[in-house]
Structure formats: C-alpha cells, structure tokens
Design a protein around this motif. Structure first.
Motif, PDB file in Angstrom:
ATOM      1  N   ASP A 117       0.808  -1.218   0.000  1.00  0.00           N
ATOM      2  CA  ASP A 117       0.000   0.000   0.000  1.00  0.00           C
ATOM      3  C   ASP A 117       0.842   1.269   0.000  1.00  0.00           C
ATOM      4  O   ASP A 117       0.387   2.329   0.452  1.00  0.00           O
ATOM      5  CB  ASP A 117      -0.956   0.026   1.206  1.00  0.00           C
ATOM      6  CG  ASP A 117      -1.956  -1.126   1.184  1.00  0.00           C
ATOM      7  OD1 ASP A 117      -2.378  -1.513   0.078  1.00  0.00           O
ATOM      8  OD2 ASP A 117      -2.308  -1.627   2.258  1.00  0.00           O
ATOM      9  N   VAL A 118       2.057   1.175  -0.534  1.00  0.00           N
ATOM     10  CA  VAL A 118       2.928   2.351  -0.561  1.00  0.00           C
ATOM     11  C   VAL A 118       2.295   3.493  -1.348  1.00  0.00           C
ATOM     12  O   VAL A 118       2.564   4.670  -1.071  1.00  0.00           O
ATOM     13  CB  VAL A 118       4.312   1.984  -1.143  1.00  0.00           C
ATOM     14  CG1 VAL A 118       4.195   1.565  -2.597  1.00  0.00           C
ATOM     15  CG2 VAL A 118       5.297   3.146  -1.004  1.00  0.00           C
ATOM     16  N   GLU A 119       1.438   3.156  -2.301  1.00  0.00           N
ATOM     17  CA  GLU A 119       0.823   4.204  -3.129  1.00  0.00           C
ATOM     18  C   GLU A 119      -0.045   5.155  -2.311  1.00  0.00           C
ATOM     19  O   GLU A 119      -0.377   6.261  -2.766  1.00  0.00           O
ATOM     20  CB  GLU A 119      -0.016   3.574  -4.239  1.00  0.00           C
ATOM     21  CG  GLU A 119      -1.236   2.797  -3.792  1.00  0.00           C
ATOM     22  CD  GLU A 119      -0.926   1.376  -3.349  1.00  0.00           C
ATOM     23  OE1 GLU A 119      -1.862   0.685  -2.923  1.00  0.00           O
ATOM     24  OE2 GLU A 119       0.255   0.959  -3.428  1.00  0.00           O
ATOM     25  N   GLN A 120      -0.393   4.784  -1.072  1.00  0.00           N
ATOM     26  CA  GLN A 120      -1.196   5.664  -0.230  1.00  0.00           C
ATOM     27  C   GLN A 120      -0.476   6.967   0.104  1.00  0.00           C
ATOM     28  O   GLN A 120      -1.123   7.969   0.444  1.00  0.00           O
ATOM     29  CB  GLN A 120      -1.592   4.949   1.062  1.00  0.00           C
ATOM     30  CG  GLN A 120      -2.586   3.813   0.863  1.00  0.00           C
ATOM     31  CD  GLN A 120      -3.027   3.195   2.177  1.00  0.00           C
ATOM     32  OE1 GLN A 120      -2.838   3.773   3.251  1.00  0.00           O
ATOM     33  NE2 GLN A 120      -3.625   2.019   2.101  1.00  0.00           N
ATOM     34  N   VAL A 121       0.852   6.973   0.009  1.00  0.00           N
ATOM     35  CA  VAL A 121       1.582   8.199   0.352  1.00  0.00           C
ATOM     36  C   VAL A 121       1.301   9.319  -0.639  1.00  0.00           C
ATOM     37  O   VAL A 121       1.473  10.499  -0.314  1.00  0.00           O
ATOM     38  CB  VAL A 121       3.107   7.950   0.449  1.00  0.00           C
ATOM     39  CG1 VAL A 121       3.408   6.882   1.483  1.00  0.00           C
ATOM     40  CG2 VAL A 121       3.715   7.594  -0.896  1.00  0.00           C
ATOM     41  N   HIS A 122       0.867   8.967  -1.848  1.00  0.00           N
ATOM     42  CA  HIS A 122       0.571  10.010  -2.823  1.00  0.00           C
ATOM     43  C   HIS A 122      -0.644  10.834  -2.394  1.00  0.00           C
ATOM     44  O   HIS A 122      -0.718  12.036  -2.668  1.00  0.00           O
ATOM     45  CB  HIS A 122       0.335   9.394  -4.205  1.00  0.00           C
ATOM     46  CG  HIS A 122       1.501   8.605  -4.708  1.00  0.00           C
ATOM     47  ND1 HIS A 122       2.789   9.091  -4.718  1.00  0.00           N
ATOM     48  CD2 HIS A 122       1.579   7.336  -5.211  1.00  0.00           C
ATOM     49  CE1 HIS A 122       3.607   8.171  -5.210  1.00  0.00           C
ATOM     50  NE2 HIS A 122       2.905   7.099  -5.501  1.00  0.00           N
ATOM     51  N   ALA A 123      -1.564  10.195  -1.698  1.00  0.00           N
ATOM     52  CA  ALA A 123      -2.779  10.892  -1.271  1.00  0.00           C
ATOM     53  C   ALA A 123      -2.489  11.977  -0.236  1.00  0.00           C
ATOM     54  O   ALA A 123      -3.265  12.933  -0.101  1.00  0.00           O
ATOM     55  CB  ALA A 123      -3.783   9.889  -0.705  1.00  0.00           C
ATOM     56  N   ILE A 124      -1.383  11.840   0.501  1.00  0.00           N
ATOM     57  CA  ILE A 124      -1.058  12.859   1.510  1.00  0.00           C
ATOM     58  C   ILE A 124      -0.130  13.933   0.947  1.00  0.00           C
ATOM     59  O   ILE A 124       0.242  14.867   1.663  1.00  0.00           O
ATOM     60  CB  ILE A 124      -0.437  12.241   2.773  1.00  0.00           C
ATOM     61  CG1 ILE A 124       0.916  11.592   2.477  1.00  0.00           C
ATOM     62  CG2 ILE A 124      -1.396  11.249   3.410  1.00  0.00           C
ATOM     63  CD1 ILE A 124       1.678  11.178   3.729  1.00  0.00           C
TER      64      ILE A 124
END
Length: 384
Positions: free
Chosen positions: A329-336
């Motif tokens: 779920d590393v892609e979640q960092v783009h949302a922040i």
C-alpha cells in the motif's frame, strides 16, 4: 535551488543523520551549487535521541540501568544543546532488542530501567522530559518505572510487588508518598502515535502482547492484571486513564506516564518538529526530501514522512521520499502529498546485504533521482 532533507533513520542500518548526508551526497553530484538544509528527524521511536542531539548540538549520556529482565544493561539518553530537555527512548531500557526471542516474556519484563533513566535526567537538571515510546518488551503499565521513581505497589500483606505484568493482578494499594518530588517540577511529554486504550480487544495486551512473547492465555492474564492496576489507579490516585486513547501504548506505559508523571501524550512527530522548528526551516526551500527505512501504507499514519509532508504542503512545497524498502500500500503516500517515492535497493538480495550496503544504495538512488530531475528541468527549458 535550496533543498531540505528531513528524514528518519533506516532501522538497523543508518541513523537519521547518515540518511540525510547520503541523500545530499547523491544530489550534489548533479546539483553541486545547490544549498542543502539537513535535518535528521524522528517520530519518537528508535533514533529520536540521536536525531535531537544532532539537531540541537546536544549530547548523549551513557548510563547503566535495569534491563527488561532485571539485569543491568548499558543504556543512554540525550540532552538538548540548551541543557534543558532530556530525550528518553523507552526501548533503550526496556526494549525488545535487549532480549533474544526466546527471552521475551511480558509476564515478568519490567520498565524499571525507564524510571532510572528519568532519575538520571533529573540529576542532570533537566525539567523538560520527552519520553519516546515504541519497541518495548513490557506489559506492566509503567509500574516498574513508577517503582524506580519511589512509588510503592503493595499486595494485600503490604509487601512490594515484584516486576512484570502478571504481578499487577495482586496489586492492593498504590502509595505515592515517596514519589520523587522533582517530578512535580517537570513538563513531561510522551511521544507516541498509538491510540490504543489500556484494556480490552484493542488494548495493550491483546494488540501488542503476542509480539512480546505472550500466548493467548497469557494475553488474557495480562489484560486482567492491567484491569486491577487501572482500578487501583482510579481508586488510590483518582486517575481514570484506562480508556484514554494512547493509554495502551508500549504495554500500558501511556497509562503509567499519565497517572504518575502527569505526562501529556502527543504525536511523536509533532513534538520533534516543534523542537526542530521545522516549519521555519521549510519556508525558504524549493524542494523537500523525506524518507524512512520502510515506506508503506503505515507511513501515512503519523510517521516522519507524513509529518514532514503535512508541513511542506501547508507551505506549498513539493515533496519526494526515499525508503530503504517499499511495502504494501505504498501508493497511499501520494494521497497525503508525496509526489514521488523511491526505493533504494537496486537488485534482489538478502536482508543482511541490503543493510550493509544501505548507505551506498541510498546515495546511488539519490543521484539517479537528481539526474532525472535535472533532465526534466532541461526539457522544460527547451520547450519554453
């Protein structure tokens, strides 16, 4: 171009200071004229002492304290450059890393050494204490810490309880008459990003006990013992802390810190960023680089890169991040607001190899990212 590099440590391989320097080294190959602002950071866990000592021109104090199994161990704490603030990592006195896996037993492990670190800090004249939670081997609710500071935990016969989480099931009275009076002179902040309560299915024992060596049966026993402890804290001290978010942090150390130290629980990065005056640092930069040892879906939940990004986004600064490894779920960092995230391991390898080559791999990764950035800038100029 001015670049701020604000990173946490890469656990087991690089300190936060080493991480920032490796990234700087890589970027300087491509941008030799850039102005770099290096800021080793932390979120209250391992590396907090090193980061704040480095950032404030402070010092590390090496001491011997009681380890999690009651044995003497070498430990440490930090003092900021102004001599006013002590930084204490709980794991330095009561951490899992002090034990072999076969030695893990939250039934008997104690936080006494944490209390001894606090005593050393008080002896140094510090009256502002930052206690970083994380990596603990204990489940005693901070009882051992309290005993080291003079609190008496008594059974029905008036005898002092031995250390460990299970012993709290026999707690009949808490006597704070001998609590070190210097505690009342202190501002004590607990750095923790855990919001678990002390008891129940989401409490200290159920959630964190198994990783500390607790079987399902022992988890139930520990939770019941902490229930007795919480009742005595309420009855004898008037402290109803069991349901407060974060009271279950570090085997219940959150509860003990609030009850005996009058501590305030705060997100770790929030405390650290204030000391580092991070917002002022980022105001004048063009690019912010952050990172930690593993970037994954958990990173967005109060870890250093998330905190750095929140401040950077407030100021309208672009952010990229480096991770020793990239996880689920590393892609979640783009949302922040992290525009791009980069791993540093260039090829499949064993963990030991990745750890030993961490600095070189990070420098190379930073150099390649900087080269890509430079190329993009040149392309943009040509199009204009």
């Amino acid at each position: 171009m001015k670049i701020a590099i604000v990173c946490d440590s890469f656990k087991e391989s690089l300190t936060a200071e080493a991480v920032t320097k490796a990234i700087q080294s890589g970027f300087q190959e491509i941008f030799p004229e850039a102005d770099f602002a290096l800021c080793p950071a932390a979120d209250g866990g391992e590396g907090t002492v090193a980061a704040l000592v480095s950032a404030t021109d402070g010092r590390r104090k090496d001491v011997q304290v009681t380890g999690p199994l009651g044995q003497p161990i070498d430990s440490f704490f930090g003092i900021t450059g102004d001599g006013q603030t002590a930084i204490i990592e709980m794991a330095a006195a009561a951490g899992l890393e002090a034990l072999e896996e076969t030695q893990r037993d939250p039934a008997v492990t104690t936080t006494r050494g944490v209390g001894e670190l606090i005593l050393h800090a008080l002896d140094e004249g510090c009256r502002h204490l930052i206690l970083g939670l994380g990596g603990s081997a204990t489940n005693d609710g901070g009882a051992g810490m309290a005993q080291a500071l003079g609190v008496r935990l008594l059974d029905e016969k008036g005898a002092e309880l031995e250390g460990g989480g299970v012993a709290l099931s026999r707690l009949a009275k808490i006597d704070v008459a001998r609590l070190d009076p210097r505690i009342d002179e202190c501002l004590i902040e607990v750095a923790s990003d855990v919001d678990n309560p002390l008891l129940g299915e989401t409490g200290a024992s159920a959630v964190f006990g198994p990783q500390k060596g607790a079987s399902p049966e022992l988890v139930r026993e520990l939770d019941e013992a902490l229930g007795v402890y919480a009742e005595r804290l309420h009855t004898d001290l008037g402290k109803d802390v069991a349901s407060i978010p974060g009271s279950g942090a570090a085997g219940g150390m959150g509860a003990g810190a609030m009850a005996f130290l009058g501590a305030r629980l705060r997100p770790g990065f929030e405390i650290i960023s204030e000391i580092l005056n991070l917002e002022a640092l980022l105001e004048g930069v063009d690019l912010v680089i952050t990172g930690e040892g593993r970037i994954d879906g958990q990173t967005v939940r109060g870890k250093t890169p998330a905190g750095v990004t929140a401040i950077a986004k407030k100021l309208g600064k672009p952010v990229i991040a480096f991770g020793g490894s990239l996880g689920k779920d590393v892609e979640q960092v783009h949302a922040i607001g992290i525009e791009a995230v980069f791993g540093t391991i260039p090829r499949p390898c064993k963990l030991a190899e990745a750890l030993s080559e961490a600095e070189l791999n990070l420098t190379h990764a930073a150099r390649n990212v900087a080269a890509s950035l430079s190329l993009g800038m040149k392309l943009a100029e040509n199009q204009l």
